[in-house]
Scaffold this active site. Sequence first.
Site, PDB file in Angstrom:
ATOM      1  N   ARG A  52      30.770  38.465  41.243  1.00 36.18           N
ATOM      2  CA  ARG A  52      32.195  38.665  41.456  1.00 36.18           C
ATOM      3  C   ARG A  52      32.895  38.770  40.102  1.00 36.18           C
ATOM      4  O   ARG A  52      32.502  38.097  39.146  1.00 36.18           O
ATOM      5  CB  ARG A  52      32.820  37.507  42.243  1.00 36.18           C
ATOM      6  CG  ARG A  52      32.425  37.437  43.706  1.00 36.18           C
ATOM      7  CD  ARG A  52      33.046  38.562  44.510  1.00 36.18           C
ATOM      8  NE  ARG A  52      32.760  38.424  45.931  1.00 36.18           N
ATOM      9  CZ  ARG A  52      31.696  38.936  46.531  1.00 36.18           C
ATOM     10  NH1 ARG A  52      30.773  39.597  45.811  1.00 36.18           N
ATOM     11  NH2 ARG A  52      31.512  38.795  47.839  1.00 36.18           N
ATOM     12  N   GLU A  53      33.939  39.619  40.043  1.00 29.25           N
ATOM     13  CA  GLU A  53      34.792  39.695  38.863  1.00 29.25           C
ATOM     14  C   GLU A  53      36.060  38.893  39.140  1.00 29.25           C
ATOM     15  O   GLU A  53      36.609  38.945  40.248  1.00 29.25           O
ATOM     16  CB  GLU A  53      35.155  41.142  38.520  1.00 29.25           C
ATOM     17  CG  GLU A  53      34.031  41.907  37.845  1.00 29.25           C
ATOM     18  CD  GLU A  53      32.881  42.220  38.796  1.00 29.25           C
ATOM     19  OE1 GLU A  53      31.716  41.968  38.417  1.00 29.25           O
ATOM     20  OE2 GLU A  53      33.147  42.683  39.922  1.00 29.25           O
ATOM     21  N   GLU A 113      63.025  31.309  31.521  1.00 31.12           N
ATOM     22  CA  GLU A 113      63.091  32.612  32.176  1.00 31.12           C
ATOM     23  C   GLU A 113      64.471  32.866  32.788  1.00 31.12           C
ATOM     24  O   GLU A 113      64.943  34.002  32.814  1.00 31.12           O
ATOM     25  CB  GLU A 113      62.007  32.709  33.246  1.00 31.12           C
ATOM     26  CG  GLU A 113      60.592  32.729  32.691  1.00 31.12           C
ATOM     27  CD  GLU A 113      60.330  33.913  31.771  1.00 31.12           C
ATOM     28  OE1 GLU A 113      60.877  35.017  32.039  1.00 31.12           O
ATOM     29  OE2 GLU A 113      59.578  33.756  30.795  1.00 31.12           O
ATOM     30  N   GLU A 163      60.173  43.320  25.237  1.00 36.76           N
ATOM     31  CA  GLU A 163      59.233  43.308  26.350  1.00 36.76           C
ATOM     32  C   GLU A 163      59.537  44.408  27.369  1.00 36.76           C
ATOM     33  O   GLU A 163      59.005  44.401  28.474  1.00 36.76           O
ATOM     34  CB  GLU A 163      59.233  41.934  27.023  1.00 36.76           C
ATOM     35  CG  GLU A 163      58.735  40.816  26.112  1.00 36.76           C
ATOM     36  CD  GLU A 163      58.664  39.469  26.809  1.00 36.76           C
ATOM     37  OE1 GLU A 163      58.858  39.428  28.045  1.00 36.76           O
ATOM     38  OE2 GLU A 163      58.402  38.468  26.119  1.00 36.76           O
TER      39      GLU A 163
END
Length: 210
Positions: A52-53, A113, A163
């Site tokens: 699995r990745e 944030e 960003e």
Amino acid sequence: MNDFKPENYPFFSRADVEVVDRQTVFQGFFRIDQYKIRHALFNGGHSGVFQRELFERGHAVVVLPYNPQTDELVLIEQFRVGALNNPNGPWLLEAIAGMIEAGESTEQVAQREAEEEAGLVLEQFLPMLSYQSSPGGSTERIHLLLARLAQREVAGVYGLAEENEDIEVHLLQRSDAMLLLKAGKIDNAATVIALQWLTLNLRQVIENWS
């Protein structure tokens, strides 16, 4: 007699998994690790070794600012490349969110944030819940917080230019946000869950913050 005990679930634990091999196959802003594993089976014995990745994205905080006196909340709108083929288009209505950096608490991330994405200074935080966003292929855990909103003037465009953020801030009646949810205009998991949690726990929130 109901002898159901939540602590009895799930049946298996981390001890029932063997990591045979792990290699990092991609390292960029995010990381992808390739695992070879086997685990216990419900009918007894163990699986064969399979591959699995795993997307090592990190963990995130999502904060929903809410004013219990006016029954208003803040959502933001921004472009999301993962939503290019979204029927509503790639600009999503979302709760404020950000990744947790080393040494930060969930409340510190929420405040950082909120300032960057909406120009808000939040007063109180109430943990809602946390969940894994896509455990079939990612380690990311989302922490949802409700924050008390005291400001009335919150409209504007925010975000960090470095960003490539271009974020529109919306102050909405909670009932209008729920209409958007019902109409399928809000369809990202964290915001859906946060709005539903607020609706389910509204009386308790108002009592705590009255």
